[in-house]
Design an enzyme around this catalytic site. Sequence first.
Site, mmCIF file in Angstrom:
data_model
loop_
_atom_site.group_PDB
_atom_site.id
_atom_site.type_symbol
_atom_site.label_atom_id
_atom_site.label_comp_id
_atom_site.label_asym_id
_atom_site.label_seq_id
_atom_site.Cartn_x
_atom_site.Cartn_y
_atom_site.Cartn_z
ATOM 1 C CD GLU A 34 5.550 40.057 18.278
ATOM 2 O OE1 GLU A 34 4.390 40.424 18.523
ATOM 3 O OE2 GLU A 34 6.446 40.814 17.847
ATOM 4 C CG HIS A 448 10.335 44.612 -28.221
ATOM 5 N ND1 HIS A 448 9.505 45.660 -27.886
ATOM 6 C CD2 HIS A 448 9.784 44.005 -29.310
ATOM 7 C CE1 HIS A 448 8.500 45.693 -28.745
ATOM 8 N NE2 HIS A 448 8.647 44.702 -29.625
#
Length: 469
Positions: A34, A448
Amino acid sequence: MTKEYDLVILGGGTGGYVAAIRASQLGMSVALVEKHLLGGTCLHEGCIPSKSLLKSAEVYQMVLNAFDFGVKSELTEIDFPQMQKKKQQTIDQLYQGVNYLMKKNKIDIFEGHGRILGPSIFSPLPGTISIEHENSDENTMIIPKKIIIATGSKPRELNDLPIDEKIILSSTGALNLPELPNSICIIGAGAIGIEWASMLIDLDVEVTVIESGETILPQVDFEISKAIKSSLEAKGVNFYLNSTFTTENKTDESIDFIINEDDKVTVDKVIVSIGRKALVEEIGLTNTSIKTDNGNIVTNEYYQTNESHIYAIGDCIGGLQLAHVASAEGRVAAEHMQQLNPVTIDKNSVPICIYSAPEIAQIGLTEQEVKNQKIDYQVSKFPFSSIGKAIIIGDTEGFIKFIINKNTKDILGVHMIGPGVTDMISEANLAKMLNAIPWEIHETIHPHPSLSEIFVEASLALENIEIHN
């Protein structure tokens, strides 16, 4: 002595480090090269920092509207440096996590620019990796049996509007602004451009968007595109579609835009957001027989290049340039090189999310694509304004749109705009993957009050038996 590895990965972004972890899990010795920081664009210059700032904009708007919930507050001043500090704290925490994962999985990290060399005394095939270190004249050489190229992408630039990261910004430069401008022009109305437009208008910045195409967000369903444009316009965003521009009077404080040879707009800053370009230069592709197409590395469905021991994943191969796609590609590549016969990725099963306010999420085909494929289809829509939880949280803008095959009842596409949809789209994706039909969705009891009840209502609506509308 030159060290040998089963796998060397060029690039430590989301795709690269996920591939490294999966390969290590499968018993491979792995090295990752990297150039900058582990985590790549997503962690340091893209997904994570932009979503942190979007969250700050959301909180600011929440405070402004707190009285609607019976809460009085006069603390409505924007402290942008603090927003940037919170963003960096988030990045740092996740960065530490990635480094921990590399150590946990015994992955060797080499800091520097990796380049693939041609055949040599070390290997009859191209693939020896030469690592150029920033503060050293000496290169490190490592020899892999297999390679994954995961070098990512960078923002595209306009020849007539070169990025200087002072007035003319890339998305990376915009993330590092020390203070908010009073006004800004965004060039390009794709996902990144629309997220920036949403964030900045919610932070009280004057926003102009110039788009050469006829619509914003051309990759999303036309009704969703229309809805987000109307929403942002209502907040004050000024859109110029199917438009051209020239610039003049650029100073250190502002720049003038002449749009469509008629309208003049003066802004403090500009964000160029016209897509991203694969980073494949200077990594040694010319030392291989790897093919490219329009600047992207060509692979098969398992992400093998035509050098069978070299794979490529993520933004450098084009396609859907999304972090979660790169991660999935990394897993497929690692498993394929170990002959595990992984399931290949279907682009119609990839969720696409845009973290604007309101949020956008979709899976599968748009209605335009279904029409183009001449499929006999059926559509239902259901608004969040009829969902109890949306009313409770005070965010009722938006809807869900179901598209199914009229004959087989299979899900072709699900498109959402509204609260929490970037989290909820996974339910639609799982249903599609399991070949669920609408009956199976509405017969699955949903809690709900919850935003997820919108799936029940939309699937019932396909049979014209929705309850709350």
